[in-house]
Scaffold this motif. Structure first.
Motif, short mmCIF file in Angstrom:
data_model
loop_
_atom_site.label_atom_id
_atom_site.label_comp_id
_atom_site.label_asym_id
_atom_site.label_seq_id
_atom_site.Cartn_x
_atom_site.Cartn_y
_atom_site.Cartn_z
N LEU A 37 0.83 -1.21 0.00
CA LEU A 37 0.00 0.00 0.00
C LEU A 37 0.87 1.25 0.00
O LEU A 37 0.59 2.21 -0.74
CB LEU A 37 -0.92 0.00 1.22
CG LEU A 37 -1.83 1.22 1.38
CD1 LEU A 37 -2.73 1.40 0.16
CD2 LEU A 37 -2.67 1.10 2.64
N LEU A 38 1.92 1.25 0.80
CA LEU A 38 2.81 2.41 0.85
C LEU A 38 3.49 2.65 -0.50
O LEU A 38 3.62 3.80 -0.94
CB LEU A 38 3.87 2.21 1.94
CG LEU A 38 3.34 2.16 3.39
CD1 LEU A 38 4.49 1.89 4.36
CD2 LEU A 38 2.64 3.47 3.74
N VAL A 39 3.90 1.57 -1.14
CA VAL A 39 4.54 1.70 -2.46
C VAL A 39 3.54 2.22 -3.49
O VAL A 39 3.87 3.07 -4.32
CB VAL A 39 5.14 0.35 -2.91
CG1 VAL A 39 5.65 0.44 -4.35
CG2 VAL A 39 6.27 -0.06 -1.98
N ALA A 40 2.31 1.73 -3.42
CA ALA A 40 1.27 2.19 -4.34
C ALA A 40 1.01 3.68 -4.16
O ALA A 40 0.89 4.43 -5.14
CB ALA A 40 -0.02 1.40 -4.11
N LEU A 41 0.92 4.12 -2.91
CA LEU A 41 0.70 5.55 -2.65
C LEU A 41 1.89 6.38 -3.12
O LEU A 41 1.70 7.50 -3.60
CB LEU A 41 0.45 5.77 -1.16
CG LEU A 41 -0.84 5.15 -0.60
CD1 LEU A 41 -0.93 5.37 0.91
CD2 LEU A 41 -2.06 5.76 -1.29
N ARG A 43 3.75 5.66 -5.66
CA ARG A 43 3.65 5.73 -7.13
C ARG A 43 2.58 6.72 -7.58
O ARG A 43 2.66 7.25 -8.69
CB ARG A 43 3.36 4.35 -7.71
CG ARG A 43 4.53 3.39 -7.56
CD ARG A 43 4.49 2.31 -8.62
NE ARG A 43 4.60 2.84 -9.96
CZ ARG A 43 4.62 2.09 -11.06
NH1 ARG A 43 4.53 0.79 -10.95
NH2 ARG A 43 4.71 2.62 -12.25
N LEU A 44 1.59 6.94 -6.73
CA LEU A 44 0.53 7.89 -7.05
C LEU A 44 0.83 9.29 -6.52
O LEU A 44 0.05 10.22 -6.72
CB LEU A 44 -0.80 7.41 -6.47
CG LEU A 44 -1.35 6.10 -7.06
CD1 LEU A 44 -2.54 5.61 -6.24
CD2 LEU A 44 -1.74 6.29 -8.52
N SER A 45 1.96 9.42 -5.83
CA SER A 45 2.33 10.70 -5.23
C SER A 45 2.71 11.73 -6.28
O SER A 45 3.11 11.41 -7.40
CB SER A 45 3.51 10.48 -4.27
OG SER A 45 4.06 11.69 -3.84
N SER A 46 2.59 12.99 -5.90
CA SER A 46 3.01 14.08 -6.79
C SER A 46 4.52 14.28 -6.75
O SER A 46 5.07 15.00 -7.57
CB SER A 46 2.30 15.39 -6.39
OG SER A 46 2.60 15.73 -5.04
N ARG A 51 7.92 8.73 -6.45
CA ARG A 51 7.51 7.90 -7.59
C ARG A 51 8.69 7.13 -8.15
O ARG A 51 8.58 5.95 -8.48
CB ARG A 51 6.88 8.77 -8.69
CG ARG A 51 5.53 9.35 -8.35
CD ARG A 51 4.75 9.74 -9.61
NE ARG A 51 5.51 10.57 -10.51
CZ ARG A 51 5.57 11.90 -10.45
NH1 ARG A 51 4.90 12.54 -9.50
NH2 ARG A 51 6.28 12.59 -11.32
N GLY A 52 9.83 7.79 -8.24
CA GLY A 52 11.02 7.14 -8.77
C GLY A 52 11.48 5.98 -7.91
O GLY A 52 11.79 4.89 -8.42
N ILE A 53 11.49 6.20 -6.59
CA ILE A 53 11.90 5.13 -5.67
C ILE A 53 10.94 3.95 -5.77
O ILE A 53 11.36 2.79 -5.80
CB ILE A 53 11.94 5.67 -4.22
CG1 ILE A 53 13.06 6.70 -4.06
CG2 ILE A 53 12.13 4.51 -3.23
CD1 ILE A 53 13.06 7.41 -2.72
N ALA A 54 9.64 4.25 -5.83
CA ALA A 54 8.64 3.19 -5.91
C ALA A 54 8.77 2.40 -7.21
O ALA A 54 8.65 1.17 -7.21
CB ALA A 54 7.24 3.79 -5.79
N VAL A 55 9.00 3.10 -8.31
CA VAL A 55 9.13 2.43 -9.60
C VAL A 55 10.35 1.50 -9.59
O VAL A 55 10.28 0.35 -10.05
CB VAL A 55 9.25 3.46 -10.74
CG1 VAL A 55 9.69 2.77 -12.04
CG2 VAL A 55 7.92 4.16 -10.97
N GLU A 104 0.89 -2.90 -7.25
CA GLU A 104 0.21 -2.67 -8.52
C GLU A 104 -1.29 -2.97 -8.42
O GLU A 104 -2.11 -2.32 -9.06
CB GLU A 104 0.84 -3.54 -9.61
CG GLU A 104 2.26 -3.13 -9.97
CD GLU A 104 2.31 -1.70 -10.49
OE1 GLU A 104 1.92 -1.47 -11.65
OE2 GLU A 104 2.72 -0.80 -9.72
N VAL A 105 -1.63 -3.95 -7.59
CA VAL A 105 -3.05 -4.24 -7.34
C VAL A 105 -3.70 -3.05 -6.65
O VAL A 105 -4.78 -2.59 -7.03
CB VAL A 105 -3.20 -5.50 -6.47
CG1 VAL A 105 -4.66 -5.70 -6.04
CG2 VAL A 105 -2.69 -6.73 -7.22
#
Length: 217
Positions: A37-41, A43-46, A51-55, A104-105
């Protein structure tokens, strides 16, 4: 007939390893649910940095085999001073790996929620963060329930990979029994039957939960 009797005779010894499988799967799933959930958020962050770290996290964990990750955590981390027992290493490796997939889910389920609901929440005085946590994320869990359940079932089966780091789960126990008795066909057939016996009820449970959630929607 003798073959079936031998398979049945082996099952009680393999069943003793089921608590280890449960410990691995449940522990790893907690990590995967929270971290995913934290990684998903992220990736959706501004924030481009988040976003780069999550990707990078998602691509690395999904782009390398779980078996390699298990071996790396158990055998390589001690070189830099991080010593983990086999079960802890298995839980962490499974949790980190599945967090990448669950992120990703989560991300797709959050994006599937109608944006009008967020706008309605904002019009009622909710902050964007409050609207996300109280309106969007609870609904996204309902969308994500099926895939999460399926990933948990896959995780139960993937606990077999921890046998390579000496975790005494079902497959490791089967390997030990095989080296002692040489009843190769019977032992590994019993192991397969036991994994099937664990997976089928879980699959049914996921279906039932999905139906209940849909009926309440």
């Amino acid at each position: 007939m003798e073959f079936i009797e031998n398979v049945i005779g082996v099952l009680p010894k393999l069943i003793k390893a089921v608590p280890v499988v449960a410990q691995l799967a449940l522990g790893a799933m907690v990590i995967a649910l929270v971290l995913g959930l934290l990684v998903a958020l992220a990736r959706l962050s501004s924030s481009r940095i988040l976003r780069g770290i999550a990707v990078v996290y998602v691509e690395v964990l999904r782009g390398t085999p779980l078996l390699v990750q298990l071996v790396y955590i158990y055998f390589v981390l001690p070189v830099v001073g991080v010593q983990l027992d086999p079960i802890a290493a298995g839980i962490i490796a499974l949790g980190l790996n599945y967090a990448a997939y669950l992120s990703e889910v989560y991300r797709s389920s959050i994006l599937a929620i109608d944006g009008g609901q967020t706008e309605a929440a904002l019009s009622l005085g909710y902050t964007p963060t409050k609207a996300l946590w109280r309106i969007v994320i609870p609904q996204s869990f309902k969308v994500a329930l099926g895939p999460i359940g399926n990933y948990f079932i896959a995780m139960v089966k993937d606990t077999a990979l921890t046998s390579v780091i000496a975790v005494s789960e079902i497959l490791k126990t089967a390997n030990t029994l095989n080296s002692q008795t040489f009843q190769t066909v019977e032992i590994y057939t019993a192991a397969a039957v036991l994994y099937l016996a664990l997976s089928l009820p879980l699959s049914r449970l996921v279906i039932v939960l999905e139906k209940k959630v849909r009926s309440r929607a």
